[in-house]
Design a protein around this motif. Structure first.
Motif, short mmCIF file in Angstrom:
data_model
loop_
_atom_site.label_atom_id
_atom_site.label_comp_id
_atom_site.label_asym_id
_atom_site.label_seq_id
_atom_site.Cartn_x
_atom_site.Cartn_y
_atom_site.Cartn_z
N HIS A 28 0.84 -1.21 0.00
CA HIS A 28 0.00 0.00 0.00
C HIS A 28 0.87 1.26 0.00
CE1 HIS A 28 -2.87 -3.05 1.62
NE2 HIS A 28 -3.66 -2.44 0.76
N HIS A 32 1.44 1.56 -5.67
CA HIS A 32 0.07 1.08 -5.75
C HIS A 32 -0.89 2.22 -6.05
CE1 HIS A 32 -3.76 -0.77 -4.86
NE2 HIS A 32 -3.96 0.08 -3.86
N THR A 33 -0.71 3.32 -5.33
CA THR A 33 -1.62 4.46 -5.53
C THR A 33 -1.52 4.99 -6.95
OG1 THR A 33 -1.57 5.07 -3.19
CG2 THR A 33 -2.16 6.80 -4.75
N SER A 35 -0.77 3.33 -9.56
CA SER A 35 -1.43 2.34 -10.41
C SER A 35 -2.94 2.51 -10.37
CB SER A 35 -1.04 0.93 -9.96
OG SER A 35 -1.72 -0.04 -10.72
N VAL A 36 -3.49 2.75 -9.18
CA VAL A 36 -4.93 2.93 -9.04
C VAL A 36 -5.37 4.20 -9.77
CG1 VAL A 36 -6.82 3.30 -7.40
CG2 VAL A 36 -5.02 1.65 -6.88
N ASN A 39 -5.45 3.42 -13.40
CA ASN A 39 -6.62 2.61 -13.73
C ASN A 39 -7.88 3.46 -13.75
OD1 ASN A 39 -4.95 0.34 -13.74
ND2 ASN A 39 -5.39 -0.16 -11.61
N SER A 61 -9.01 8.17 -5.84
CA SER A 61 -7.96 7.17 -6.06
C SER A 61 -6.67 7.58 -5.36
CB SER A 61 -7.72 6.99 -7.56
OG SER A 61 -8.87 6.47 -8.20
N HIS A 64 -7.44 6.94 -1.45
CA HIS A 64 -8.19 5.76 -0.99
C HIS A 64 -7.43 4.92 0.03
CE1 HIS A 64 -5.73 3.40 -3.74
NE2 HIS A 64 -6.26 2.30 -3.24
N THR A 108 -14.55 1.69 -1.30
CA THR A 108 -13.52 0.68 -1.51
C THR A 108 -13.40 -0.28 -0.33
OG1 THR A 108 -11.71 2.06 -0.62
CG2 THR A 108 -12.20 2.24 -2.99
N ALA A 125 -10.77 0.27 -9.99
CA ALA A 125 -9.40 0.76 -10.14
C ALA A 125 -8.51 0.22 -9.04
CB ALA A 125 -9.40 2.29 -10.13
N ASP A 126 -9.05 0.11 -7.84
CA ASP A 126 -8.29 -0.37 -6.69
C ASP A 126 -7.91 -1.84 -6.84
OD1 ASP A 126 -7.12 -0.57 -4.18
OD2 ASP A 126 -9.03 -0.76 -3.12
N TYR A 128 -8.05 -3.67 -9.70
CA TYR A 128 -7.88 -3.96 -11.12
C TYR A 128 -6.95 -5.15 -11.35
CZ TYR A 128 -7.71 -2.50 -16.09
OH TYR A 128 -7.83 -2.43 -17.46
#
Length: 204
Positions: A28, A32-33, A35-36, A39, A61, A64, A108, A125-126, A128
């Motif tokens: 996390h 990751h963020t 990427s979200v 997405n 996003s 989150h 989420t 998106a989270d 994905y």
């Protein structure tokens, strides 16, 4: 300020917060963020969202998972929403956008129960990666992060079983992800089940 320009200070703030965590967050984290956010942007383009709606899903996003910087996994969505509200008060955000971003962040929470398209986009998106070939790699990062947080080694079979259970219970929310990611998600589950069987046989 137009909504799009508000995303620059949001990106700078969240990036700084996550970067300050160093190696604490193996999964996390900022990667990751980002990427979200990517997405969510892809989905926003597909659904041709208006400028305000696009701001909602991108801002949500970014925030989150920010609750991970100041607490355990439980309740991190609520903490992330609170951090967003506090940060948003410094910006000039019109109408009900703060409330809508907050709702997307809270959506989420597992099990995901989005109530509209924007919440569905952020949820998909989270998670994905559930429907991509990156699933196994990211699941391993989750295992390492969880093991470090709990300060214990988690048996591989136990973790894999939990991951398989999560995949079985999960449903993509948007038709876009349902159409494009279902096949690989099914393959990811098949591979998980094969690894679980192998781990079980190794213990016999």
């Amino acid at each position: 300020m137009k909504n799009a320009s508000l995303l620059d200070p949001i990106e700078a703030f969240v990036s700084a917060q996550l970067s300050a965590c160093g190696d604490e967050l193996i999964y996390h984290n900022l990667n990751h963020t980002l990427s979200v956010v990517q997405n969510a942007s892809r989905l926003a383009d597909h659904y041709r969202l208006t400028d305000p709606d696009r701001f909602v899903v991108i801002a949500a996003s970014w925030f989150h998972d920010l609750g991970y910087v100041n607490g355990d996994p439980a309740g991190h969505e609520q903490r992330g929403a609170l951090i967003f509200r506090e940060f948003a008060n410094r910006l000039v955000i019109e109408g009900d956008l703060i409330e809508r971003v907050t709702n997307c962040i809270l959506a989420t929470t597992l099990p995901q129960k989005p109530t509209d398209l924007l919440e569905s986009i952020v949820c998909d998106a989270d998670l994905y990666h559930f429907g991509t070939i990156e699933f196994a790699e990211k699941d391993l990062l989750m295992l390492e992060e969880t093991s470090r947080r709990l300060k214990t080694d988690i048996p591989a079979g136990s973790w894999l079983s939990g991951s398989a259970k999560l995949l079985r219970s999960h449903q993509f929310c948007t038709p876009y992800c349902q159409d494009r990611l279902a096949a690989q998600k099914h393959e990811n589950l098949r591979q998980l089940e094969a690894r679980i069987q192998a781990a079980f046989e190794a213990d016999q």
